[in-house]
Enzyme design. Structure first.
Site, mmCIF file in Angstrom:
data_model
loop_
_atom_site.group_PDB
_atom_site.id
_atom_site.type_symbol
_atom_site.label_atom_id
_atom_site.label_comp_id
_atom_site.label_asym_id
_atom_site.label_seq_id
_atom_site.Cartn_x
_atom_site.Cartn_y
_atom_site.Cartn_z
ATOM 1 N N CYS A 47 16.198 22.507 16.165
ATOM 2 C CA CYS A 47 14.893 23.099 15.885
ATOM 3 C C CYS A 47 14.433 22.799 14.465
ATOM 4 O O CYS A 47 15.218 22.398 13.613
ATOM 5 C CB CYS A 47 14.943 24.609 16.091
ATOM 6 S SG CYS A 47 14.927 25.105 17.818
ATOM 7 N N HIS A 81 10.441 27.590 14.335
ATOM 8 C CA HIS A 81 10.672 29.038 14.330
ATOM 9 C C HIS A 81 11.282 29.456 13.001
ATOM 10 O O HIS A 81 11.824 28.633 12.252
ATOM 11 C CB HIS A 81 11.553 29.483 15.508
ATOM 12 C CG HIS A 81 12.990 29.060 15.409
ATOM 13 N ND1 HIS A 81 13.942 29.789 14.740
ATOM 14 C CD2 HIS A 81 13.631 27.981 15.919
ATOM 15 C CE1 HIS A 81 15.116 29.188 14.845
ATOM 16 N NE2 HIS A 81 14.950 28.081 15.547
#
Length: 231
Positions: free
Chosen positions: A201, A186
């Site tokens: 992430c 992301h």
């Protein structure tokens, strides 16, 4: 699991410190009023990276250039000291640049899976390939910090949400593509070299995240390997 908040009080290992006492305590002020006059242990290497005269001596101009680099990439304390964290970021940038357009030279990312997103934790790089053909990248990424490491292995994208908001950290995670529990590709609004890293992430620039969103789909493979420096 994305982390887009800067925490000036978080220090990974030994940060760019000035005084021996600070080094011993493993802490330093998050912000300083002015540039340090002290030459750091990586002074010459940092000077060379920044295109400064390489003499190993700290000048006002050296400090200004180092401090600007630190500020741009969220390195604290940003006092212009050529310490291990600052040089570590620069060294990683050099290694990423050296990869060129052959990120899978080692052949570690599988070439028998068709379309696959590869993540090299050691070099903090990601790319998309189809067999042996490079489709996109490599692009710099920001993966999990110590204690929140991005998990390695072969995975699959199982959920995509273009406007996702983290339920754990209450922060936006645009163009999220989840591949392992709460770990996802992301976009974030910080430098890809901002230490110490994400909460697991694979952070990307908005441009890279949008491109990954357009090229990948649910069910596509993701392969994560290596080890992030400092973890």
């Amino acid at each position: 699991m994305g982390d887009i908040r800067r925490r000036s009080t978080v220090i990974l290992g030994v940060t760019s410190l000035v005084a021996p006492l600070a080094l011993a305590l493993g802490a330093a002020p998050a912000q300083a009023a002015s540039c340090t006059t002290s030459a750091g242990p990586y002074q010459k290497k940092v000077e060379k990276f920044l295109g400064r005269p390489v003499d190993g001596k700290q000048s006002a101009a050296d400090c200004k250039a180092i401090r600007a680099f630190q500020t741009k990439h969220g390195i604290t304390p940003n006092i212009g000291y050529a310490g291990p964290v600052t040089w570590g970021v620069m060294d990683l940038m050099n290694k990423q640049k050296a990869v060129g357009k052959n990120p899978n030279k080692s052949g570690k990312c599988p070439t028998n899976k068709g379309r696959i997103a590869c993540v090299n934790l050691t070099l903090q790089l990601s790319w998309i390939q189809d067999g042996k053909k490079l489709v996109h990248g490599p692009v710099p990424v920001r993966t999990g910090r110590n204690g929140y490491e991005t998990r390695t292995g072969l995975k699959k994208i199982y959920w995509r949400n273009i406007d996702h908001v983290s339920t754990i950290y209450d922060v936006p995670m645009p163009y999220s593509q989840f591949f392992d529990g709460g770990q996802a590709f992301h976009s974030v609004g910080v430098s890809m070299w901002n230490p110490p890293g994400s909460h697991g992430c694979v952070n990307m620039t908005k441009t890279a995240a949008k491109k990954y969103w357009s090229l990948l789909k649910k069910g596509d493979d993701v392969y994560v390997y290596g080890r992030k420096p400092g973890t």
